[in-house]
Design an enzyme around this catalytic site. Structure first.
Site, PDB file in Angstrom:
ATOM      1  N   ARG A  87     -17.658  -4.742   9.652  1.00 15.26           N
ATOM      2  CA  ARG A  87     -16.096  -4.101   9.915  1.00 15.26           C
ATOM      3  C   ARG A  87     -16.414  -2.847  10.695  1.00 15.26           C
ATOM      4  O   ARG A  87     -17.187  -1.861  10.356  1.00 15.26           O
ATOM      5  CB  ARG A  87     -15.272  -4.099   8.630  1.00 15.26           C
ATOM      6  N   ARG A  98     -21.962  -3.533   3.310  1.00 15.65           N
ATOM      7  CA  ARG A  98     -21.291  -4.756   3.378  1.00 15.65           C
ATOM      8  C   ARG A  98     -21.259  -5.565   4.565  1.00 15.65           C
ATOM      9  O   ARG A  98     -21.165  -4.977   5.849  1.00 15.65           O
ATOM     10  CB  ARG A  98     -19.816  -4.508   3.072  1.00 15.65           C
ATOM     11  N   ARG A 109       0.909  -1.200   0.061  1.00 12.59           N
ATOM     12  CA  ARG A 109       0.013   0.034  -0.014  1.00 12.59           C
ATOM     13  C   ARG A 109       0.768   1.383   0.089  1.00 12.59           C
ATOM     14  O   ARG A 109       0.335   2.290   0.054  1.00 12.59           O
ATOM     15  CB  ARG A 109      -0.743   0.087   1.137  1.00 12.59           C
ATOM     16  N   ARG A 127      -9.956   6.434   4.495  1.00 11.19           N
ATOM     17  CA  ARG A 127      -9.201   5.208   3.884  1.00 11.19           C
ATOM     18  C   ARG A 127      -9.245   5.655   2.310  1.00 11.19           C
ATOM     19  O   ARG A 127      -8.131   5.070   1.618  1.00 11.19           O
ATOM     20  CB  ARG A 127     -10.051   3.958   3.949  1.00 11.19           C
TER      21      ARG A 127
HETATM   22  P1  AMP Z   1      -8.103  -3.950   4.294  1.00 11.49           P
HETATM   23  O1  AMP Z   1      -9.058  -5.183   4.719  1.00 11.49           O
HETATM   24  O2  AMP Z   1      -7.387  -4.571   3.346  1.00 11.49           O
HETATM   25  O3  AMP Z   1      -9.485  -2.882   3.671  1.00 11.49           O
HETATM   26  O4  AMP Z   1      -7.227  -3.131   5.506  1.00 11.49           O
HETATM   27  C1  AMP Z   1      -8.082  -2.888   6.645  1.00 11.49           C
HETATM   28  C2  AMP Z   1      -7.007  -1.778   7.176  1.00 11.49           C
HETATM   29  O5  AMP Z   1      -5.894  -2.519   7.583  1.00 11.49           O
HETATM   30  C3  AMP Z   1      -6.568  -0.622   6.649  1.00 11.49           C
HETATM   31  O6  AMP Z   1      -7.389   0.632   6.487  1.00 11.49           O
HETATM   32  C4  AMP Z   1      -5.531  -0.477   7.213  1.00 11.49           C
HETATM   33  O7  AMP Z   1      -5.680   0.420   8.376  1.00 11.49           O
HETATM   34  C5  AMP Z   1      -4.874  -1.553   7.513  1.00 11.49           C
HETATM   35  N1  AMP Z   1      -3.712  -2.433   6.311  1.00 11.49           N
HETATM   36  C6  AMP Z   1      -4.133  -3.553   5.629  1.00 11.49           C
HETATM   37  N2  AMP Z   1      -3.164  -3.696   4.931  1.00 11.49           N
HETATM   38  C7  AMP Z   1      -2.235  -2.803   4.966  1.00 11.49           C
HETATM   39  C8  AMP Z   1      -1.067  -2.313   4.514  1.00 11.49           C
HETATM   40  N3  AMP Z   1      -0.387  -2.903   3.555  1.00 11.49           N
HETATM   41  N4  AMP Z   1      -0.340  -1.187   4.955  1.00 11.49           N
HETATM   42  C9  AMP Z   1      -0.838  -0.525   6.039  1.00 11.49           C
HETATM   43  N5  AMP Z   1      -1.944  -0.546   6.514  1.00 11.49           N
HETATM   44  C10 AMP Z   1      -2.654  -1.710   6.293  1.00 11.49           C
END
Ligand code: AMP
Length: 215
Positions: free
Chosen positions: A160, A126, A87, A171
């Site tokens: 979530r 969701r 990311r 986000r």
């Molecule tokens: P996701 O399930 O991919 O939407 O991730 C949920 C949350 O986890 C994100 O909003 C971040 O707070 C954290 N997160 C997930 N992947 C990463 C990453 N590669 N780098 C930094 N934070 C992450």
């Protein structure tokens, strides 16, 4: 084959990654799932990241790179789908170094392109099954029987904490500030292709499969 699915929250990365797991026997590495597991397990790291995630901000590079490194070392799979990682540019460079140390590379980076306006609806409606991970949506994909997962019959349906409109805005901001520069990075490496992720789920899957087969 190692592929990265990249796109804003709600683009469908997790849904498409799960399809590839079922159809191709690949392994899905989702840093979001790993961080949520750490949070639930109540470890010190889990407690530290919980608030950051709830606000919709990014967890430090050090933590997520550490998680990915640990998983990659213990894996034995025909291919990996990186979902939600990398990311940041620092994460992308670390992934390149880790893979090359294993004699591997990122083979394709597939951008899931969506209209930002559609994301609020996708995200705020969701919910998922806490037992089997099946993903639903209030309007577009409700469960057949209210409160019961179609796939496994569990009533452990969850939303979530960061699937709120406020957290989604943050986000999205993080996506455009920190993650979207990766599109240029991987384009310059000759790895990037894009699919229309506003299309039906099956059509998006077919496009992704075509991009993978061409890589
Ligand atoms: P996701 O399930 O991919 O939407 O991730 C949920 C949350 O986890 C994100 O909003 C971040 O707070 C954290 N997160 C997930 N992947 C990463 C990453 N590669 N780098 C930094 N934070 C992450």
């Amino acid at each position: 084959m190692n592929i990265i699915l990249i796109g804003p929250p709600g683009a469908g990365k997790g849904t498409q990654a799960k399809r590839l797991v079922t159809e191709r026997g690949m392994v899905q590495l989702s840093t979001g799932d790993m961080l949520r597991a750490a949070r639930t397990s109540g470890t010190e790291m889990g407690l530290r990241v919980a608030e950051v995630m709830e606000r919709g901000e990014l967890v430090t590079d050090e933590i997520v790179i550490g998680l990915i490194e640990e998983k990659l070392r213990e894996l034995d799979a025909p291919g990996v789908i990186f979902d939600g990682f990398p990311r940041t540019l620092a994460q992308a460079e670390a992934l390149g170094t880790l893979l090359s140390g294993m004699g591997q590379d990122v083979d394709a980076v597939i951008e899931l392109r969506v209209d930002d306006e559609a994301l609020v609806d996708r995200i705020t409606g969701r919910f998922t099954c806490g037992d089997c991970g099946e993903v639903y949506h209030d309007r577009t994909r409700p469960t057949a029987k209210p409160g019961v997962c179609d796939a496994c019959g569990s009533s452990n349906l969850q939303r979530r904490a960061d699937d709120t409109e406020d957290a989604l805005r943050r986000r999205l901001m993080e996506y455009y500030k920190q993650t979207s520069p990766l599109l240029g990075y991987y384009f310059a490496h000759g790895k990037l292709s894009g699919v229309d992720a506003m299309a039906a789920m099956g059509a998006v899957a077919a496009e992704i499969a075509a991009r993978m087969d061409a890589a």
